[in-house]
Design an enzyme around this catalytic site. Structure first.
Site, PDB file in Angstrom:
ATOM      1  N   ARG A 182      21.609  -0.641  13.563  1.00  0.00           N
ATOM      2  CA  ARG A 182      21.825  -0.762  15.010  1.00  0.00           C
ATOM      3  C   ARG A 182      23.074  -1.608  15.269  1.00  0.00           C
ATOM      4  NH1 ARG A 182      16.702  -2.507  18.407  1.00  0.00           N
ATOM      5  NH2 ARG A 182      18.082  -1.863  20.106  1.00  0.00           N
ATOM      6  N   CYS A 240      19.309 -10.213  20.014  1.00  0.00           N
ATOM      7  CA  CYS A 240      18.710  -9.045  19.357  1.00  0.00           C
ATOM      8  C   CYS A 240      18.737  -7.894  20.352  1.00  0.00           C
ATOM      9  CB  CYS A 240      17.291  -9.368  18.890  1.00  0.00           C
ATOM     10  SG  CYS A 240      16.179  -9.871  20.230  1.00  0.00           S
TER      11      CYS A 240
END
Length: 285
Positions: A182, A240
């Site tokens: 990611r 995050c």
């Protein structure tokens, strides 16, 4: 103040409390949550540490009415005070947080409680698997604690916003706690853009744990974060996807003796703000 507690030490504490030998009350908070299974109540009812109270991450540890702040905006002091009291917390209590995913979700409760001014908050090292693996019992059903009187006073933990995250790599180390793919922008299952904040460094939170789901020793964590430039005395911050696993990163950094700020909005806020730049690839931009 120690950050971690072992299953055996927690069992001794609870036994001492049951027998009237404990000087301080210990409250266990069970934060079962994953993106795929956000409602942890069924699992909690099936089996939890005796006396534990279920914490709903989406309801108790976030304010979804705060638009534009990412998927899990921080709750207000007033809302978090209500949650703490509903869990039965009293001023002066010791708190232990746990889950069934290696502290990846309950670290959010650890961080918020520390931010709210609760002094003694510990994470059950190895989470629920460590408890059952040590042979300690579970109980079933729901929990209905008597209301507490604790009050949240935010300011105990450092926080940065989107502008702070944008400028952070110029003066310190910004860590991205998401999975490496990611970060690199190869996949993005949730948010509108793939990639990372320019200048951030990839530090997947899963790398903070050993094969048993326990935090790596402090020396190993210092070596891990040191390889990314994150050392004691250097400004460090973490983000995050939505601010949940970044709390786990902040916790791991704390175990290593490194203070770090949290960007609560994280990638879910950043990627939804027009004009915010996005970097891709394995090397921080």
């Amino acid at each position: 103040m120690p950050l971690l507690i072992s299953a055996d030490e927690l069992a001794r504490r609870l036994d001492d409390e049951h027998c009237g030998r404990a000087a301080t009350r210990t409250v266990v908070l069970d934060v079962r949550w994953t993106l795929a299974e956000p409602d942890g109540r069924p699992a909690f009812r099936t089996g939890h540490i005796p006396g534990a109270v279920y914490v709903d991450l989406d309801r108790d540890l976030a304010d979804h009415a705060a638009h534009g702040q990412g998927r899990h905006p921080l709750p207000s002091e007033e809302a978090f005070t209500r949650a703490m009291r509903a869990w039965g917390l009293r001023d002066g209590d010791s708190v232990v947080v746990t889950d069934d995913v290696g502290i990846q979700s309950s670290a959010r409760a650890w961080w918020l409680l520390r931010h709210a001014g609760v002094e003694d908050v510990r994470m059950l090292d190895g989470a629920l698997a460590a408890w059952t693996g040590a042979g300690h019992p579970l109980e079933t059903g729901d929990a209905a604690p008597e209301p507490g009187d604790a009050t949240a006073h935010y300011g105990g933990m450092p926080v940065i916003d989107a502008d702070g995250a944008a400028a952070f790599p110029e003066r310190g180390v910004l860590l991205d706690a998401r999975a490496a793919e990611r970060y690199r922008g190869e996949v993005e299952p949730v948010d509108p853009k793939a990639g990372h904040i320019p200048g951030a460094r990839s530090a997947p939170s899963a790398g903070n744990l050993d094969a048993a789901g326990r935090f790596l020793p402090a020396e190993a964590l210092r070596a891990r974060f040191g390889s990314m430039g994150a050392v004691a005395g250097t400004p460090v911050a973490a983000y995050c996807g939505s601010g949940v696993t970044a709390a786990h990163e902040v916790a791991a950094l704390a175990v290593a003796g490194i203070d770090a700020a949290l960007y609560p909005g994280s990638w879910s806020q950043w990627s939804n703000q027009p004009g915010r730049p996005v970097a891709t690839g394995a090397v921080a931009g």
